[in-house]
Design a protein around this motif. Structure first.
Motif, PDB file in Angstrom:
ATOM      1  N   LEU A 163       0.849  -1.309   0.129  1.00 16.73           N
ATOM      2  CA  LEU A 163       0.005  -0.222  -0.089  1.00 16.73           C
ATOM      3  C   LEU A 163       0.703   1.219   0.168  1.00 16.73           C
ATOM      4  CD1 LEU A 163      -3.343  -0.510   2.351  1.00 16.73           C
ATOM      5  CD2 LEU A 163      -3.185   0.419  -0.038  1.00 16.73           C
ATOM      6  N   THR A 187      -6.377   9.861   2.316  1.00  9.60           N
ATOM      7  CA  THR A 187      -7.345   8.875   2.359  1.00  9.60           C
ATOM      8  C   THR A 187      -8.177   8.893   3.817  1.00  9.60           C
ATOM      9  OG1 THR A 187      -5.829   7.193   3.636  1.00  9.60           O
ATOM     10  CG2 THR A 187      -6.068   6.755   1.161  1.00  9.60           C
ATOM     11  N   GLU A 189      -9.715   7.980   7.255  1.00  8.76           N
ATOM     12  CA  GLU A 189      -9.488   6.862   8.135  1.00  8.76           C
ATOM     13  C   GLU A 189     -10.164   7.378   9.362  1.00  8.76           C
ATOM     14  OE1 GLU A 189      -5.280   5.741   8.665  1.00  8.76           O
ATOM     15  OE2 GLU A 189      -5.059   5.546   6.551  1.00  8.76           O
ATOM     16  N   LYS A 196      -1.161  10.510   2.493  1.00  5.09           N
ATOM     17  CA  LYS A 196      -0.364   8.976   2.178  1.00  5.09           C
ATOM     18  C   LYS A 196       0.679   9.372   1.447  1.00  5.09           C
ATOM     19  CE  LYS A 196      -2.939   6.433   4.643  1.00  5.09           C
ATOM     20  NZ  LYS A 196      -2.312   5.671   5.698  1.00  5.09           N
ATOM     21  N   GLU A 291      -8.099  -0.341  -2.773  1.00  8.31           N
ATOM     22  CA  GLU A 291      -9.033  -1.108  -2.053  1.00  8.31           C
ATOM     23  C   GLU A 291      -8.693  -2.841  -1.942  1.00  8.31           C
ATOM     24  OE1 GLU A 291     -12.329  -0.083   0.149  1.00  8.31           O
ATOM     25  OE2 GLU A 291     -10.320   0.772   0.233  1.00  8.31           O
ATOM     26  N   ARG A 294      -5.598  -3.080  -0.119  1.00  8.59           N
ATOM     27  CA  ARG A 294      -5.920  -2.869   1.349  1.00  8.59           C
ATOM     28  C   ARG A 294      -6.585  -4.207   1.844  1.00  8.59           C
ATOM     29  NH1 ARG A 294      -9.076   2.084   2.691  1.00  8.59           N
ATOM     30  NH2 ARG A 294      -6.833   3.122   2.379  1.00  8.59           N
ATOM     31  N   GLU A 297      -4.073  -6.941   2.271  1.00 11.09           N
ATOM     32  CA  GLU A 297      -3.173  -7.019   3.261  1.00 11.09           C
ATOM     33  C   GLU A 297      -3.755  -7.507   4.717  1.00 11.09           C
ATOM     34  OE1 GLU A 297      -1.245  -3.203   3.799  1.00 11.09           O
ATOM     35  OE2 GLU A 297       0.057  -3.233   1.986  1.00 11.09           O
TER      36      GLU A 297
END
Length: 544
Positions: A163, A187, A189, A196, A291, A294, A297
């Motif tokens: 990422l 992003t 959160e 980022k 996405e 993410r 991960e």
């Protein structure tokens, strides 16, 4: 409002319903079952006209607003800080909740995005729908430059990248596609925008632009900020010498997960409608890739965690008694079940050379791995401190001192231990804040074993007491964790309770200890209608 937990995590909660309750019980709108400082029904937020008020619901430890304990309903103002249990809550307005800031980006107030000739707004749906929006008869896919940019983005984003690296690639692709060198990718959160990747610094972004991108999923182009009144009036934007700017959503399906902002200090090549269209499509491709990365991960982390938890659960099961000790005149049985893979409940049996048997149970506050680690520590200390137990109260006091030395502030242990002499029926016990075990007499009467002291791990120098009772033939001693008595129905806020527990034991009093344990577990499962357990469940039975 923003709710912060002791582990440093935060959660933004929009106040949309007229009433919101908070506490340990699953019936609350905001449920924090692991926070032992909260009551089952702790507090409520309620709308009062255009304002919000907070009311304590008779909680044990109270509710603080700006450091003062409240006794009546209190009106909340932006910036108020609330303390309940181990939670810290900040009451804020919508702008403060969404507009996170950093050293790179600051959001500044400005008028709404105007319909001036220098400002253009579009959306992904407009570009990809059956009837494309008409922006001067242009199309995102016209021209070799745009086509090459999209093809390169497709190639670069097709690979499997971490990422952190992916954010940097997307930033560089965006800058190259429209021919500028300043931009930032952020992003969402927990309701806040987090940087980022960035090229440049000191970005002053209009909060109106941010809100239009995040809440409406719109793409915004300001071709000349110096000619647009809404931006010309913002000195902070003028000071940057920004002339042309774009902001587009990172949109995966119908969900906006962030934004890309680019600006330019000159009008040698101002951003165009074609640039906006191109960046909007590229941002959509990037959002889908983000996405996917993410999720990959998360899945990898979950697989590793599940494997580690299963190994931990196997180790934890090995710490529990493999079988109940055999003692003439005494029938023993026990069972524990974690509501997660590993748990914080613990029970054990101790055999002494003179024929006496120790029976004990512990409950670590919380669930999961932290509770399991403390349970393992408790088991190790018990094995050492209670190897010889001529003075039970003194041994429990030593155990408490050892636990308090390494116990985190938001953790504690309830603990009960008794030494049973099968020959005489004399039970010596000490209760450190645990649910008082039930001594169900052959006659049907029930005694509770309460003598001892406070929970372990709070006051290292506390002196515990012990007491004695006598079990007659046919008497049954039941040790249990609060996962049994606090088991609740899924449809109503009603607990299993000690009365039902005693009734089950009486109904099966003629059966062996192991069957009584099974009967209690079955009764709890039937009462909760098969709903997943909210807490670890432990039952230990000693029958004379």
């Amino acid at each position: 409002m923003t709710v912060r937990t002791p582990d440093g995590k935060s959660r933004v909660v929009p106040l949309t319903n007229p009433r919101l309750t908070l506490g340990r019980s699953a019936t609350n709108d905001l449920c924090y079952p692991e926070d032992v400082g909260l009551s089952r029904q702790h507090l409520a937020f309620e709308r009062s006209g255009v304002d919000w008020v907070i009311q304590d619901l008779g909680s044990k430890n109270g509710t603080l607003v700006n450091g003062a304990r409240i006794t009546t309903a209190q009106r909340l103002r932006p910036g108020d800080r609330i303390s309940a249990g181990h939670l810290n809550i900040e009451f804020t307005d919508v702008t403060a909740a969404i507009g996170g800031t950093s050293n790179t980006v600051v959001f500044v107030d400005s008028a709404v995005v105007t319909a001036a000739t220098t400002t253009v707004s579009t959306s992904l749906e407009g570009l990809m729908g059956p009837e494309q929006e008409d922006f001067g008869k242009t199309n995102v896919f016209q021209g070799s430059l745009q086509t090459r940019a999209l093809l390169r983005a497709g190639r670069e984003l097709a690979g499997h990248r971490p990422l952190a690296e992916l954010f940097e690639v997307i930033m560089d692709l965006s800058l190259e596609a429209v021919g500028t060198n300043r931009g930032v990718l952020m992003t969402l959160e927990d309701g806040a925008l987090v940087v980022k990747a960035a090229r440049g610094q000191g970005f002053q972004i209009s909060s109106a632009v941010r809100d239009k991108v995040i809440t409406e999923g719109a793409s915004v182009l300001v071709m000349d900020a110096q000619l647009d009144q809404a931006f010309r009036e913002r000195a902070s934007i003028v000071a940057q010498n920004v002339r042309s700017m774009m902001a587009v959503p990172l949109q995966a399906k119908d969900r906006v997960i962030g934004l890309i902002y680019l600006d330019s200090p000159n009008l040698v090549r101002p951003f165009s409608r074609e640039d906006l269209n191109l960046l909007t499509v590229m941002a959509n491709v990037a959002a889908i890739r983000i996405e996917h990365a993410r999720l990959a991960e998360v899945e990898q982390a979950e697989r590793m965690l599940a494997k580690e938890l299963e190994q931990a659960a196997k180790i934890q099961r090995g710490l529990l008694p493999a079988q109940s000790p055999q003692a003439p005149g005494l029938d023993l049985a026990g069972s524990t079940a974690a509501c997660r893979t590993v748990g914080g409940d613990y029970y054990d049996f101790l055999s002494f050379p003179d024929g006496r048997v120790g029976v004990l149970v512990g409950d670590v506050a919380g669930k999961g791995m932290p509770a399991a680690l403390m349970m393992s520590s408790l088991q190790a200390r018990v094995q050492v401190l209670f190897e010889e137990c001529d003075d039970l109260a003194r041994s429990v006091s030593r155990l408490n001192k050892a636990i308090a030395t390494n116990c985190p502030d938001n953790r504690f242990i309830t603990f009960f231990i008794c030494i049973i002499d099968p020959a005489t029926g004399v039970v010596t016990y000490s209760n450190a804040g645990h649910n008082p075990p039930l001594l169900v007499r052959r006659s049907g009467e029930v005694d509770t074993l309460k003598t001892g002291g406070i929970i372990l791990g709070i006051m290292p120098r506390f002196t515990y007491q012990d007491d004695r009772v006598t079990m007659g033939p046919g008497d049954i001693l039941v040790l249990f964790s609060d996962g049994v008595t606090e088991a609740a129905r899924p449809d109503v806020d009603e607990e299993f309770g000690e009365t039902r527990l005693a009734e089950v034991v009486r109904a099966h009093a003629s059966e062996p200890a192991e069957e009584i344990v099974k009967a209690v577990l079955a009764a709890v499962a039937q009462f909760t209608q098969g709903a997943p357990a909210a807490d670890d469940i432990t039952v230990v039975v000693a029958k004379r």
